[in-house]
Write an enzyme that holds these catalytic residues in place. Structure first.
Site, PDB file in Angstrom:
ATOM      1  N   LYS A  15       0.826  -1.216   0.000  1.00  0.00           N
ATOM      2  CA  LYS A  15       0.000   0.000   0.000  1.00  0.00           C
ATOM      3  C   LYS A  15       0.862   1.270   0.000  1.00  0.00           C
ATOM      4  O   LYS A  15       0.661   2.166  -0.813  1.00  0.00           O
ATOM      5  CB  LYS A  15      -0.925   0.030   1.241  1.00  0.00           C
ATOM      6  N   ARG A  90      -9.600   0.970   8.737  1.00  0.00           N
ATOM      7  CA  ARG A  90      -9.184  -0.381   9.097  1.00  0.00           C
ATOM      8  C   ARG A  90     -10.272  -1.125   9.862  1.00  0.00           C
ATOM      9  O   ARG A  90     -10.078  -2.284  10.214  1.00  0.00           O
ATOM     10  CB  ARG A  90      -7.948  -0.305   9.981  1.00  0.00           C
ATOM     11  N   ARG A 129      11.781  -5.014   4.705  1.00  0.00           N
ATOM     12  CA  ARG A 129      11.394  -3.618   4.430  1.00  0.00           C
ATOM     13  C   ARG A 129      12.338  -2.631   5.113  1.00  0.00           C
ATOM     14  O   ARG A 129      12.628  -2.732   6.300  1.00  0.00           O
ATOM     15  CB  ARG A 129       9.969  -3.384   4.919  1.00  0.00           C
ATOM     16  N   ARG A 162      11.326  -0.560  10.750  1.00  0.00           N
ATOM     17  CA  ARG A 162      10.319  -0.175  11.733  1.00  0.00           C
ATOM     18  C   ARG A 162      10.370  -1.058  12.967  1.00  0.00           C
ATOM     19  O   ARG A 162      10.609  -2.255  12.870  1.00  0.00           O
ATOM     20  CB  ARG A 162       8.925  -0.269  11.087  1.00  0.00           C
ATOM     21  N   ARG A 173      -0.140  -8.362  13.502  1.00  0.00           N
ATOM     22  CA  ARG A 173      -0.770  -7.371  12.622  1.00  0.00           C
ATOM     23  C   ARG A 173      -1.552  -8.053  11.496  1.00  0.00           C
ATOM     24  O   ARG A 173      -2.621  -7.597  11.098  1.00  0.00           O
ATOM     25  CB  ARG A 173       0.293  -6.425  12.050  1.00  0.00           C
TER      26      ARG A 173
END
Ligand code: ADP
Ligand code: AMP
Length: 222
Positions: A15, A90, A129, A162, A173
């Site tokens: 996203k 969400r 990431r 992160r 998550r």
């Protein structure tokens, strides 16, 4: 009519990556609830203190504060021509609040891009990431590496991982996504807004699929 888009999909679907590219190409801002929360964490605001305990566990920040934060962002001048929402809504309550918010502004959603990807790909994407500390550009050690390791291609800013990208929090998550966010697929499908995008394709292929869908929409409803 403003172009109001939602990017919907599990953590790691792509996203943020797509929102950044679309924002450049379409000239409308990328509004990411996760980025807004991380900015509050950095600034040590009261909202940041509240959000931290949820983010650290991979849980959702309560609807009321999340909706209020997004409302404040959407009311800013740069959002008048439209927005690309990433990570919001969400929950069904957030989706309903967004509808009301846009209606109150005389606007309505253009499309909801549902980025489809199998769960087994997500952890590998999230684990690799790396994000630019300066501009938020997203890289992947294997799938989308920066030209110089550890440095952003765009501004040479340092890249970081992160804090919630540990495997345990990633799994939580993804679970939270299935429990609380996946119902939005039906919510938007029923309203005729859902556009399904094959998220396992390459970054440029996913972008082109989204751009084509926007062009089709504009041709049908200029
Ligand atoms: P999200 O915002 O949905 O959580 P990101 O855009 O941050 O997801 O992407 C997660 C990771 O996957 C990043 O490291 C990114 O570089 C990588 N990625 C994004 N899209 C693709 C793709 N189409 N193919 C391979 N890797 C991708
Ligand atoms: P993201 O950057 O989208 O992966 O979001 C990181 C974290 O921020 C999530 O795990 C949640 O704790 C919080 N968060 C982001 N967006 C929302 C939202 N719309 N509702 C509730 N919590 C959110």
């Amino acid at each position: 009519m403003p172009l109001d888009l939602i990017l919907l999909g599990p953590p790691g679907a792509g996203k943020g990556t797509q929102a950044k590219i679309l924002s450049q190409r379409l000239g409308i801002p990328h509004v990411a609830s996760g980025d807004l929360f991380r900015e509050h964490l950095r600034q040590r605001t009261a909202l940041g203190q509240l959000a931290r305990q949820y983010m650290e566990r991979g849980e959702l920040v309560p609807d009321a504060v999340t909706i209020q934060m997004i409302r404040g962002r959407l009311e800013q001048e740069d959002c008048r021509q439209g927005v690309i929402l990433d990570g919001f809504p969400r929950t069904p309550a957030q989706a309903k609040a967004l509808d009301e918010l846009l209606t109150g502004m005389g606007r309505s959603l253009t499309a909801v891009f549902y980025i489809q990807i199998r769960d087994e790909f997500l952890i590998r994407r999230l684990a690799g990431r790396w994000t630019c500390q300066v501009c938020g550009a997203v890289y992947h050690v294997e799938f989308n590496p920066p030209r110089v390791p550890g440095r952003c291609d765009l501004d040479e800013g340092p890249l970081y991982q992160r804090e919630d990208d540990t495997e345990e929090i990633q799994r939580r998550r993804i679970q939270v996504y299935h429990e609380q966010t996946a119902p939005l697929v039906w919510f938007y499908r029923e309203r005729g807004l859902l556009v399904e995008i094959e998220g396992e394709r390459s970054v440029p292929e996913v972008t082109e699929a989204m751009i084509r869908a926007i062009q089709l929409q504009r041709a049908a409803d200029p």
